[in-house]
Design a protein around this motif. Structure first.
Motif, PDB file in Angstrom:
ATOM      1  N   VAL A   1       0.843  -1.202   0.000  1.00 35.99           N
ATOM      2  CA  VAL A   1       0.000   0.000   0.000  1.00 35.99           C
ATOM      3  C   VAL A   1       0.878   1.252   0.000  1.00 35.99           C
ATOM      4  O   VAL A   1       2.084   1.197   0.202  1.00 35.99           O
ATOM      5  CB  VAL A   1      -0.912   0.011   1.248  1.00 35.99           C
ATOM      6  N   TRP A   2       0.215   2.370  -0.205  1.00 39.33           N
ATOM      7  CA  TRP A   2       0.880   3.662  -0.100  1.00 39.33           C
ATOM      8  C   TRP A   2      -0.179   4.706   0.217  1.00 39.33           C
ATOM      9  O   TRP A   2      -1.381   4.475   0.025  1.00 39.33           O
ATOM     10  CB  TRP A   2       1.617   4.010  -1.403  1.00 39.33           C
ATOM     11  N   GLY A   3       0.252   5.852   0.730  1.00 39.20           N
ATOM     12  CA  GLY A   3      -0.721   6.894   1.031  1.00 39.20           C
ATOM     13  C   GLY A   3      -0.082   8.065   1.760  1.00 39.20           C
ATOM     14  O   GLY A   3       1.091   8.034   2.134  1.00 39.20           O
ATOM     15  N   THR A   4      -0.894   9.100   1.959  1.00 41.63           N
ATOM     16  CA  THR A   4      -0.468  10.271   2.730  1.00 41.63           C
ATOM     17  C   THR A   4      -1.586  10.655   3.683  1.00 41.63           C
ATOM     18  O   THR A   4      -2.770  10.466   3.400  1.00 41.63           O
ATOM     19  CB  THR A   4      -0.154  11.465   1.805  1.00 41.63           C
ATOM     20  N   TRP A   5      -1.188  11.181   4.833  1.00 44.71           N
ATOM     21  CA  TRP A   5      -2.173  11.648   5.816  1.00 44.71           C
ATOM     22  C   TRP A   5      -1.481  12.544   6.837  1.00 44.71           C
ATOM     23  O   TRP A   5      -0.433  12.189   7.361  1.00 44.71           O
ATOM     24  CB  TRP A   5      -2.841  10.472   6.527  1.00 44.71           C
ATOM     25  N   ASP A   6      -2.087  13.683   7.076  1.00 46.84           N
ATOM     26  CA  ASP A   6      -1.584  14.604   8.106  1.00 46.84           C
ATOM     27  C   ASP A   6      -0.102  14.911   7.910  1.00 46.84           C
ATOM     28  O   ASP A   6       0.674  14.984   8.858  1.00 46.84           O
ATOM     29  CB  ASP A   6      -1.817  13.999   9.497  1.00 46.84           C
ATOM     30  N   GLY A   7       0.298  15.082   6.662  1.00 48.89           N
ATOM     31  CA  GLY A   7       1.680  15.421   6.361  1.00 48.89           C
ATOM     32  C   GLY A   7       2.632  14.244   6.342  1.00 48.89           C
ATOM     33  O   GLY A   7       3.837  14.411   6.112  1.00 48.89           O
ATOM     34  N   VAL A   8       2.108  13.057   6.576  1.00 43.39           N
ATOM     35  CA  VAL A   8       2.942  11.853   6.578  1.00 43.39           C
ATOM     36  C   VAL A   8       2.805  11.150   5.229  1.00 43.39           C
ATOM     37  O   VAL A   8       1.685  10.912   4.764  1.00 43.39           O
ATOM     38  CB  VAL A   8       2.533  10.887   7.706  1.00 43.39           C
ATOM     39  N   LYS A   9       3.925  10.799   4.634  1.00 40.72           N
ATOM     40  CA  LYS A   9       3.926  10.098   3.357  1.00 40.72           C
ATOM     41  C   LYS A   9       4.435   8.682   3.583  1.00 40.72           C
ATOM     42  O   LYS A   9       5.524   8.476   4.126  1.00 40.72           O
ATOM     43  CB  LYS A   9       4.816  10.815   2.349  1.00 40.72           C
TER      44      LYS A   9
ATOM     45  N   THR B   1       5.039   5.097  -2.076  1.00 36.97           N
ATOM     46  CA  THR B   1       4.554   5.796  -3.270  1.00 36.97           C
ATOM     47  C   THR B   1       3.818   4.797  -4.140  1.00 36.97           C
ATOM     48  O   THR B   1       3.909   3.583  -3.940  1.00 36.97           O
ATOM     49  CB  THR B   1       5.716   6.402  -4.081  1.00 36.97           C
ATOM     50  N   GLU B   2       3.118   5.307  -5.132  1.00 39.03           N
ATOM     51  CA  GLU B   2       2.379   4.422  -6.026  1.00 39.03           C
ATOM     52  C   GLU B   2       3.323   3.474  -6.759  1.00 39.03           C
ATOM     53  O   GLU B   2       2.991   2.307  -6.982  1.00 39.03           O
ATOM     54  CB  GLU B   2       1.571   5.244  -7.031  1.00 39.03           C
ATOM     55  N   SER B   3       4.506   3.958  -7.076  1.00 35.94           N
ATOM     56  CA  SER B   3       5.475   3.116  -7.788  1.00 35.94           C
ATOM     57  C   SER B   3       6.324   2.272  -6.834  1.00 35.94           C
ATOM     58  O   SER B   3       6.947   1.303  -7.252  1.00 35.94           O
ATOM     59  CB  SER B   3       6.404   3.992  -8.646  1.00 35.94           C
ATOM     60  N   ASN B   4       6.333   2.656  -5.578  1.00 33.84           N
ATOM     61  CA  ASN B   4       7.127   1.925  -4.587  1.00 33.84           C
ATOM     62  C   ASN B   4       6.321   1.767  -3.292  1.00 33.84           C
ATOM     63  O   ASN B   4       6.633   2.375  -2.273  1.00 33.84           O
ATOM     64  CB  ASN B   4       8.446   2.648  -4.318  1.00 33.84           C
ATOM     65  N   PRO B   5       5.264   0.948  -3.328  1.00 33.98           N
ATOM     66  CA  PRO B   5       4.412   0.789  -2.141  1.00 33.98           C
ATOM     67  C   PRO B   5       5.139   0.009  -1.042  1.00 33.98           C
ATOM     68  O   PRO B   5       6.170  -0.625  -1.287  1.00 33.98           O
ATOM     69  CB  PRO B   5       3.216  -0.008  -2.678  1.00 33.98           C
ATOM     70  N   ILE B   6       4.591   0.081   0.161  1.00 33.73           N
ATOM     71  CA  ILE B   6       5.193  -0.584   1.311  1.00 33.73           C
ATOM     72  C   ILE B   6       4.173  -1.535   1.947  1.00 33.73           C
ATOM     73  O   ILE B   6       2.997  -1.547   1.569  1.00 33.73           O
ATOM     74  CB  ILE B   6       5.679   0.437   2.358  1.00 33.73           C
ATOM     75  N   SER B   7       4.610  -2.319   2.901  1.00 36.40           N
ATOM     76  CA  SER B   7       3.695  -3.229   3.585  1.00 36.40           C
ATOM     77  C   SER B   7       2.731  -2.440   4.466  1.00 36.40           C
ATOM     78  O   SER B   7       3.033  -1.321   4.909  1.00 36.40           O
ATOM     79  CB  SER B   7       4.472  -4.225   4.447  1.00 36.40           C
ATOM     80  N   LEU B   8       1.583  -3.027   4.720  1.00 32.81           N
ATOM     81  CA  LEU B   8       0.614  -2.406   5.619  1.00 32.81           C
ATOM     82  C   LEU B   8       1.220  -2.256   7.013  1.00 32.81           C
ATOM     83  O   LEU B   8       0.975  -1.263   7.699  1.00 32.81           O
ATOM     84  CB  LEU B   8      -0.656  -3.247   5.679  1.00 32.81           C
ATOM     85  N   GLU B   9       2.032  -3.208   7.424  1.00 33.94           N
ATOM     86  CA  GLU B   9       2.687  -3.125   8.725  1.00 33.94           C
ATOM     87  C   GLU B   9       3.554  -1.874   8.815  1.00 33.94           C
ATOM     88  O   GLU B   9       3.526  -1.145   9.817  1.00 33.94           O
ATOM     89  CB  GLU B   9       3.546  -4.367   8.963  1.00 33.94           C
TER      90      GLU B   9
END
Length: 343
Positions: free
Chosen positions: A136-144, A147-155
């Motif tokens: 997954v990837w995402g941003t929230w409250d200034g936290v990144k 990325t869409e091209s380099n997603p990370i684990s949900l953990e």
């Protein structure tokens, strides 16, 4: 909640409640370990639950008694359950037996191994990012996070947001480990994003819309993974603030290590049952009898046994049902499985 399995027969009657009421508080010694073993068989499809078409029997101490293969029909399976209950009584394995049916709970208690909605290994794979398309990837409250091209684990995403929100709070959740938090989201939702319960709880941490609204989260972001973590951490701060003084009034005399362990368990339980219900469990004239007993005799019990005993002795009193009894046990089982997965 998605991962709860029921007692083999789900509608309670006064008979099974009487078994609970008659159970001495001393029987809670070791009960947490006993029940956790049964629950691990169910959740992980091992032990006597390696086949889903089985039931396991246990007594009022949570001790495993025996198992059985199911019959071809529900009626035949119920008849077999009752025959085995009677035989266990005749063999002096239990001091009584109660006939169960499709609408009444019997004793000894029986737990079905067939839990088609439970997939702990699949959920752990989603958390670890090893399942197909689970990163997954995402941003929230200034936290990144990724990325869409380099997603990370949900953990990794949860850890990033959890630590960010905790660092911003005047009262950080220093008593709740990240490992338990991740175990909780697996028990709550199977680590799935777009989940809605029958009680209208949303997302991977099963938060009610009013709670999400209180966190200042817009409706379109209610099921956003990072927003869910953000709101859940803030909810824990509120629960901790309200639970701590009530808890200390009952268990403030425990040594610090046991006190902390018990508080952590009840904190997680309060997320599920609500702070009002937990307050009654600790202080109510009737519901609080178990808590007062365990507080007075705390040296005889582990923190896990105290928490389990408080709920067990109140089963059948609203809102305390079997799912409440299993909630934290299941989270701890999953947390250990996550750690084993790392190794």
């Amino acid at each position: 909640m998605l991962l709860w399995c029921a007692i083999a027969i789900a509608v309670p009657t006064s008979d099974w409640k009487q078994v609970i009421r008659d159970t001495p508080y001393t029987f809670s010694k070791g009960a947490s370990h006993n029940l956790a073993e049964l629950r691990s068989w169910v959740l992980l499809s091992n032990g006597y639950c390696e086949s889903p078409d089985r039931h396991v029997f246990f007594d009022q101490r949570g001790r495993f008694l025996t198992w059985m293969d199911n019959e071809d029909t529900g009626i035949e399976t119920q008849e077999k359950l009752n025959r085995i209950r009677l035989q266990l009584h005749r063999n002096n394995k239990v001091n009584r037996w109660i006939e169960g049916s499709v609408s009444t709970v019997g004793y000894p208690f029986a737990l079905s191994c067939d839990q088609p909605w439970v997939d702990i290994r699949g959920a752990i794979a989603r958390v670890k990012g090893t399942a197909p398309e689970s990163k997954v990837w995402g941003t929230w409250d200034g936290v990144k996070a990724g990325t869409e091209s380099n997603p990370i684990s949900l953990e990794a995403l949860v850890k990033l947001m959890y630590q960010h929100r905790s660092s911003k709070l005047a009262e950080p959740i220093d008593t709740l480990s990240l490992r338990l938090f991740i175990g909780q989201l697996i028990i709550e939702s199977g680590a799935k994003k777009n989940v809605r319960s029958s009680q209208n709880a949303l997302g991977m941490l099963q938060l009610k819309p009013e709670v999400l609204n209180d966190c200042g989260i817009e409706k379109r972001f209610y099921q956003h993974r990072m927003a869910q973590v953000d709101c859940a951490v803030r909810l824990y701060v509120m629960i901790k603030r309200n639970l701590q003084p009530v808890f200390l009034s009952v268990f403030g005399h425990l040594d610090k290590k046991k006190q902390q362990a018990l508080f952590d368990i009840l904190l997680v339980q309060s997320y599920h049952s609500g702070i009002g219900a937990m307050t009654k469990l600790l202080t109510d004239i009737d519901m609080g009898k178990a808590a007062r007993y365990f507080a007075e005799h705390e040296q005889e019990f582990s923190a896990e046994d105290i928490a389990t005993g408080m709920i067990f002795h109140n089963l059948g009193r609203q809102p305390w049902g079997w799912e409440s009894l299993y909630y934290v046990l299941d989270i701890m089982i999953v947390s250990k499985s996550i750690s084993a997965h790392k190794k």
